[in-house]
Design a protein around this motif. Structure first.
Motif, PDB file in Angstrom:
ATOM      1  N   ARG A 170       0.919  -1.185  -0.213  1.00 47.37           N
ATOM      2  CA  ARG A 170       0.037  -0.076  -0.101  1.00 47.37           C
ATOM      3  C   ARG A 170       0.993   1.397  -0.051  1.00 47.37           C
ATOM      4  NH1 ARG A 170      -2.889   2.855   3.884  1.00 47.37           N
ATOM      5  NH2 ARG A 170      -1.858   2.130   5.535  1.00 47.37           N
ATOM      6  N   LEU A 171       1.856   1.135   0.728  1.00 47.44           N
ATOM      7  CA  LEU A 171       3.146   2.326   0.697  1.00 47.44           C
ATOM      8  C   LEU A 171       3.456   2.747  -0.794  1.00 47.44           C
ATOM      9  CD1 LEU A 171       5.389   2.898   3.638  1.00 47.44           C
ATOM     10  CD2 LEU A 171       6.216   2.664   1.372  1.00 47.44           C
ATOM     11  N   ALA A 172       4.085   1.605  -0.988  1.00 41.89           N
ATOM     12  CA  ALA A 172       4.703   1.516  -2.431  1.00 41.89           C
ATOM     13  C   ALA A 172       3.698   2.174  -3.294  1.00 41.89           C
ATOM     14  CB  ALA A 172       5.072   0.244  -2.714  1.00 41.89           C
ATOM     15  N   ALA A 173       2.437   1.811  -3.463  1.00 43.92           N
ATOM     16  CA  ALA A 173       1.273   2.223  -4.635  1.00 43.92           C
ATOM     17  C   ALA A 173       1.269   3.522  -4.427  1.00 43.92           C
ATOM     18  CB  ALA A 173       0.067   1.289  -4.392  1.00 43.92           C
ATOM     19  N   ALA A 174       1.084   3.984  -3.231  1.00 40.42           N
ATOM     20  CA  ALA A 174       0.747   5.688  -3.116  1.00 40.42           C
ATOM     21  C   ALA A 174       2.232   6.226  -3.545  1.00 40.42           C
ATOM     22  CB  ALA A 174       0.769   5.838  -1.639  1.00 40.42           C
ATOM     23  N   ASN A 175       3.339   5.905  -3.197  1.00 39.33           N
ATOM     24  CA  ASN A 175       4.602   6.528  -3.668  1.00 39.33           C
ATOM     25  C   ASN A 175       4.821   6.327  -5.195  1.00 39.33           C
ATOM     26  OD1 ASN A 175       6.752   8.114  -3.053  1.00 39.33           O
ATOM     27  ND2 ASN A 175       7.946   6.179  -3.267  1.00 39.33           N
ATOM     28  N   ASP A 176       4.203   5.378  -5.731  1.00 42.14           N
ATOM     29  CA  ASP A 176       4.342   5.254  -7.370  1.00 42.14           C
ATOM     30  C   ASP A 176       3.495   6.444  -7.925  1.00 42.14           C
ATOM     31  OD1 ASP A 176       5.851   2.903  -6.885  1.00 42.14           O
ATOM     32  OD2 ASP A 176       4.280   1.527  -7.662  1.00 42.14           O
ATOM     33  N   VAL A 177       2.227   6.339  -7.247  1.00 37.09           N
ATOM     34  CA  VAL A 177       1.144   7.463  -7.720  1.00 37.09           C
ATOM     35  C   VAL A 177       2.076   8.752  -7.804  1.00 37.09           C
ATOM     36  CG1 VAL A 177      -0.825   8.510  -7.698  1.00 37.09           C
ATOM     37  CG2 VAL A 177      -0.773   6.133  -7.614  1.00 37.09           C
ATOM     38  N   MET A 178       2.394   9.062  -6.556  1.00 37.49           N
ATOM     39  CA  MET A 178       2.725  10.398  -6.479  1.00 37.49           C
ATOM     40  C   MET A 178       4.008  10.768  -7.105  1.00 37.49           C
ATOM     41  SD  MET A 178       3.223  12.622  -2.781  1.00 37.49           S
ATOM     42  CE  MET A 178       1.985  14.164  -3.046  1.00 37.49           C
ATOM     43  N   THR A 179       5.001   9.794  -6.995  1.00 38.78           N
ATOM     44  CA  THR A 179       6.190  10.160  -7.751  1.00 38.78           C
ATOM     45  C   THR A 179       6.109  10.435  -9.404  1.00 38.78           C
ATOM     46  OG1 THR A 179       7.190   8.856  -5.890  1.00 38.78           O
ATOM     47  CG2 THR A 179       8.768   9.371  -7.787  1.00 38.78           C
ATOM     48  N   ALA A 180       5.325   9.574  -9.884  1.00 37.10           N
ATOM     49  CA  ALA A 180       5.203   9.605 -11.011  1.00 37.10           C
ATOM     50  C   ALA A 180       4.625  11.101 -11.657  1.00 37.10           C
ATOM     51  CB  ALA A 180       4.155   8.495 -11.744  1.00 37.10           C
ATOM     52  N   GLU A 181       3.675  11.456 -10.907  1.00 37.12           N
ATOM     53  CA  GLU A 181       2.975  12.533 -11.049  1.00 37.12           C
ATOM     54  C   GLU A 181       3.868  13.740 -10.931  1.00 37.12           C
ATOM     55  OE1 GLU A 181       0.160  12.963 -12.462  1.00 37.12           O
ATOM     56  OE2 GLU A 181      -0.064  15.327 -12.161  1.00 37.12           O
ATOM     57  N   LEU A 182       4.772  13.811  -9.855  1.00 38.62           N
ATOM     58  CA  LEU A 182       5.618  14.996  -9.605  1.00 38.62           C
ATOM     59  C   LEU A 182       6.794  14.859 -10.663  1.00 38.62           C
ATOM     60  CD1 LEU A 182       6.026  14.710  -5.731  1.00 38.62           C
ATOM     61  CD2 LEU A 182       4.601  16.081  -6.936  1.00 38.62           C
ATOM     62  N   ALA A 183       7.121  13.658 -11.153  1.00 35.53           N
ATOM     63  CA  ALA A 183       8.309  13.738 -12.013  1.00 35.53           C
ATOM     64  C   ALA A 183       7.582  14.239 -13.241  1.00 35.53           C
ATOM     65  CB  ALA A 183       8.634  12.229 -12.174  1.00 35.53           C
ATOM     66  N   SER A 197      15.188   8.909  -0.863  1.00 37.44           N
ATOM     67  CA  SER A 197      15.259   7.684  -0.921  1.00 37.44           C
ATOM     68  C   SER A 197      15.900   7.461   0.333  1.00 37.44           C
ATOM     69  CB  SER A 197      16.006   7.046  -2.232  1.00 37.44           C
ATOM     70  OG  SER A 197      16.159   5.646  -2.005  1.00 37.44           O
ATOM     71  N   GLY A 198      16.120   5.948   0.594  1.00 39.77           N
ATOM     72  CA  GLY A 198      16.749   5.797   1.961  1.00 39.77           C
ATOM     73  C   GLY A 198      17.936   4.664   1.722  1.00 39.77           C
ATOM     74  N   CYS A 199      18.644   4.383   2.895  1.00 41.75           N
ATOM     75  CA  CYS A 199      19.815   3.651   2.680  1.00 41.75           C
ATOM     76  C   CYS A 199      19.636   2.048   2.905  1.00 41.75           C
ATOM     77  CB  CYS A 199      20.961   3.986   3.597  1.00 41.75           C
ATOM     78  SG  CYS A 199      21.759   5.488   3.477  1.00 41.75           S
ATOM     79  N   PHE A 200      18.351   1.862   3.120  1.00 40.38           N
ATOM     80  CA  PHE A 200      17.865   0.438   2.887  1.00 40.38           C
ATOM     81  C   PHE A 200      17.927  -0.062   1.410  1.00 40.38           C
ATOM     82  CE2 PHE A 200      15.358   0.663   7.241  1.00 40.38           C
ATOM     83  CZ  PHE A 200      16.559  -0.101   7.865  1.00 40.38           C
ATOM     84  N   ALA A 202      13.654   1.934  -4.105  1.00 40.45           N
ATOM     85  CA  ALA A 202      14.793   1.515  -5.116  1.00 40.45           C
ATOM     86  C   ALA A 202      14.170   1.444  -6.359  1.00 40.45           C
ATOM     87  CB  ALA A 202      15.206   0.058  -4.567  1.00 40.45           C
ATOM     88  N   ARG A 203      12.855   1.112  -6.444  1.00 42.60           N
ATOM     89  CA  ARG A 203      12.028   0.961  -7.934  1.00 42.60           C
ATOM     90  C   ARG A 203      11.940   2.180  -8.302  1.00 42.60           C
ATOM     91  NH1 ARG A 203       7.424  -1.982  -6.488  1.00 42.60           N
ATOM     92  NH2 ARG A 203       6.103  -0.056  -6.490  1.00 42.60           N
ATOM     93  N   GLN A 204      11.679   3.507  -7.610  1.00 42.11           N
ATOM     94  CA  GLN A 204      11.260   4.788  -7.919  1.00 42.11           C
ATOM     95  C   GLN A 204      12.843   5.417  -8.253  1.00 42.11           C
ATOM     96  OE1 GLN A 204       8.859   6.192  -8.752  1.00 42.11           O
ATOM     97  NE2 GLN A 204       7.448   4.417  -8.101  1.00 42.11           N
ATOM     98  N   VAL A 205      13.699   5.044  -7.666  1.00 40.95           N
ATOM     99  CA  VAL A 205      15.197   5.558  -7.906  1.00 40.95           C
ATOM    100  C   VAL A 205      15.536   5.072  -9.354  1.00 40.95           C
ATOM    101  CG1 VAL A 205      17.571   5.371  -7.619  1.00 40.95           C
ATOM    102  CG2 VAL A 205      16.123   5.925  -5.591  1.00 40.95           C
ATOM    103  N   ARG A 222      16.093   7.597 -12.377  1.00 41.53           N
ATOM    104  CA  ARG A 222      17.580   7.587 -13.085  1.00 41.53           C
ATOM    105  C   ARG A 222      17.302   7.588 -14.703  1.00 41.53           C
ATOM    106  NH1 ARG A 222      20.869   3.176  -9.569  1.00 41.53           N
ATOM    107  NH2 ARG A 222      21.353   4.739  -7.925  1.00 41.53           N
ATOM    108  N   ASP A 223      16.057   6.601 -14.884  1.00 42.62           N
ATOM    109  CA  ASP A 223      15.959   6.439 -16.440  1.00 42.62           C
ATOM    110  C   ASP A 223      15.353   7.552 -16.985  1.00 42.62           C
ATOM    111  OD1 ASP A 223      15.446   4.271 -18.270  1.00 42.62           O
ATOM    112  OD2 ASP A 223      13.244   4.682 -18.265  1.00 42.62           O
ATOM    113  N   MET A 224      14.507   8.447 -16.279  1.00 35.55           N
ATOM    114  CA  MET A 224      13.933   9.565 -16.692  1.00 35.55           C
ATOM    115  C   MET A 224      14.959  10.589 -16.830  1.00 35.55           C
ATOM    116  SD  MET A 224      10.204   9.758 -14.679  1.00 35.55           S
ATOM    117  CE  MET A 224       9.361  11.086 -15.625  1.00 35.55           C
ATOM    118  N   ARG A 225      15.957  10.558 -15.962  1.00 34.14           N
ATOM    119  CA  ARG A 225      17.008  11.575 -16.186  1.00 34.14           C
ATOM    120  C   ARG A 225      17.891  11.345 -17.248  1.00 34.14           C
ATOM    121  NH1 ARG A 225      18.864  16.250 -16.096  1.00 34.14           N
ATOM    122  NH2 ARG A 225      21.257  16.365 -16.284  1.00 34.14           N
TER     123      ARG A 225
END
Ligand SMILES: NC(=O)c1ccc[n+]([C@@H]2O[C@H](COP(=O)([O-])OP(=O)(O)OC[C@H]3O[C@@H](n4cnc5c(N)ncnc54)[C@H](OP(=O)(O)O)[C@@H]3O)[C@@H](O)[C@H]2O)c1
Length: 330
Positions: free
Chosen positions: A100-113, A127-130, A156-159, A163-166
């Motif tokens: 659930r946490l990842a899905a929300a981050n996917d939505v928001m990061t995609a939109e902000l990017a 991101s985090g060192c984990f 890590a998936r968002q990073v 990176r790809d979008m960069r």
């Protein structure tokens, strides 16, 4: 407003910044630091009640990570966007909660990017060192490949996507890989401080694994530097100068609290209470270096070691008024 210096790095006077997660542990410190540095800040909050937690002068934007229409315009209006929002996970960590946490981050990061890409504005991603996974005693740099522990998988998936979008679209993104953040609140309070205060803190396993920590105000200073002067596409580890073992961190905390040494708990037993993904991550070893952040951005932690920062954090949290503020912000 951005301007480009002779070093090719953008420098700022006053930048307009849209911050997500502004009432969170990290985000609130970032907002304070941006305001103190003279930037104009708009902040995503979930309700008018949460907006009251913002410092004076910060413009609240009421919205939800899962509803891009609530923050699209605010992100588009800013010179830079700082993303620290994250769905709050209470209690035992399960795969379902992490999904659930990842899905929300996917939505928001995609939109902000997407918005930052369209505007040519900067996205600072948390991101985090984990994300680096278990690396034993090896020193981790920003060039270490990502191989995440369970709690680092979503970032890590968002990073990888960013990176790809960069690389392919020229997105102006700066990625901050935060170590474990300590200060008067957040996961540090819930998982470590509150347990230690009640005499319930245990070190999971032998505690020989390395942790890399950072004081919340030092982390916030790294965000200001990332907004003001990081080269586009840069990534930085945001950690203090001295990784320490989990055992040493637990000992630092109980000492600062004037408590006796915490015992150990077997990993399997800890997993019953905290959840296997959390225990696998907390017992991973991440010994992370900060030299890029120091050399490229001139960042210097005011608390180079945990032992420099923890006593004042503990003293702050012991004040009754501070405890009330922490409850409000949690
Ligand atoms: N803390 C650490 O040690 C650490 C270490 C490495 C990386 N990080 C990363 O840093 C980021 C921030 O962590 P944190 O510790 O500051 O988290 P946090 O204290 O839990 O803050 C989360 C923020 O996100 C907001 N939020 C939650 N659900 C939302 C939704 N549906 N829509 C909009 N906003 C929502 C919260 O709002 P409310 O206040 O209204 O709940 C809060 O402002 C995360 O990406 C985390 O993975 C943290």
């Amino acid at each position: 407003m951005k301007s480009s210096g002779s070093d090719g790095i953008s420098h700022s006077t006053s930048t307009s910044v849209f911050v997500t997660g502004a009432t969170g542990f990290v985000g609130a410190a970032v907002v304070r630091a941006l305001v103190a540095a003279g930037h104009r800040v708009a902040a995503l909050v979930r309700s008018p009640e949460r907006a009251r937690l913002l410092p004076a002068g910060v413009h609240p934007v009421i919205g939800d990570m899962l509803r891009p229409e609530t923050y699209r315009d605010a992100a588009a209006a800013a010179d830079a966007v700082v993303h620290t929002a994250q769905v709050r996970v209470q209690g035992r960590v399960t795969k379902r909660k992490l999904a659930r946490l990842a899905a929300a981050n996917d939505v928001m990061t995609a939109e902000l990017a997407r918005v930052c890409g369209d505007n040519g504005s900067r996205l600072v991603y948390t991101s985090g060192c984990f994300g680096y996974g278990d690396r034993g005693t090896d020193l981790i740099t920003e060039d270490t490949p990502l191989d995440p522990s369970p709690l680092g998988a979503a970032h890590a998936r968002q990073v990888a996507r960013l990176r790809d979008m960069r690389a392919n679209e020229g997105l102006d993104v700066v990625i901050l890989h935060l170590g474990f953040v300590y200060g008067a609140g957040g996961t540090f309070k819930n998982v470590f401080y509150d347990q230690a205060r009640r005499g319930r803190l245990r070190c999971i396993g032998a505690g020989a694994n390395y942790w890399s920590l950072v004081h919340v105000d030092d982390a916030a200073a790294a965000y200001v530097a990332a907004v003001e002067r990081a080269p586009a596409g840069a990534e930085y580890n945001v950690v203090d100068d001295e990784p320490i073992t989990l055992r040493a961190f637990v000992d630092e905390l109980t000492t600062a609290l004037g408590k006796g040494r915490a015992g150990n708990v077997p990993r399997a037993l800890a997993a019953l209470a905290a959840g296997p993904p959390a225990v696998a991550s907390l017992t991973s070893s991440y010994r992370v270096g900060n030299s890029r952040l120091r050399t490229q951005l001139g960042w210097r932690p005011r608390h180079p070691r945990v032992s420099d920062g923890l006593p004042a954090v503990v003293a702050e949290m012991r004040r009754p008024a501070a405890r009330q503020e922490n409850v409000k912000a949690a």
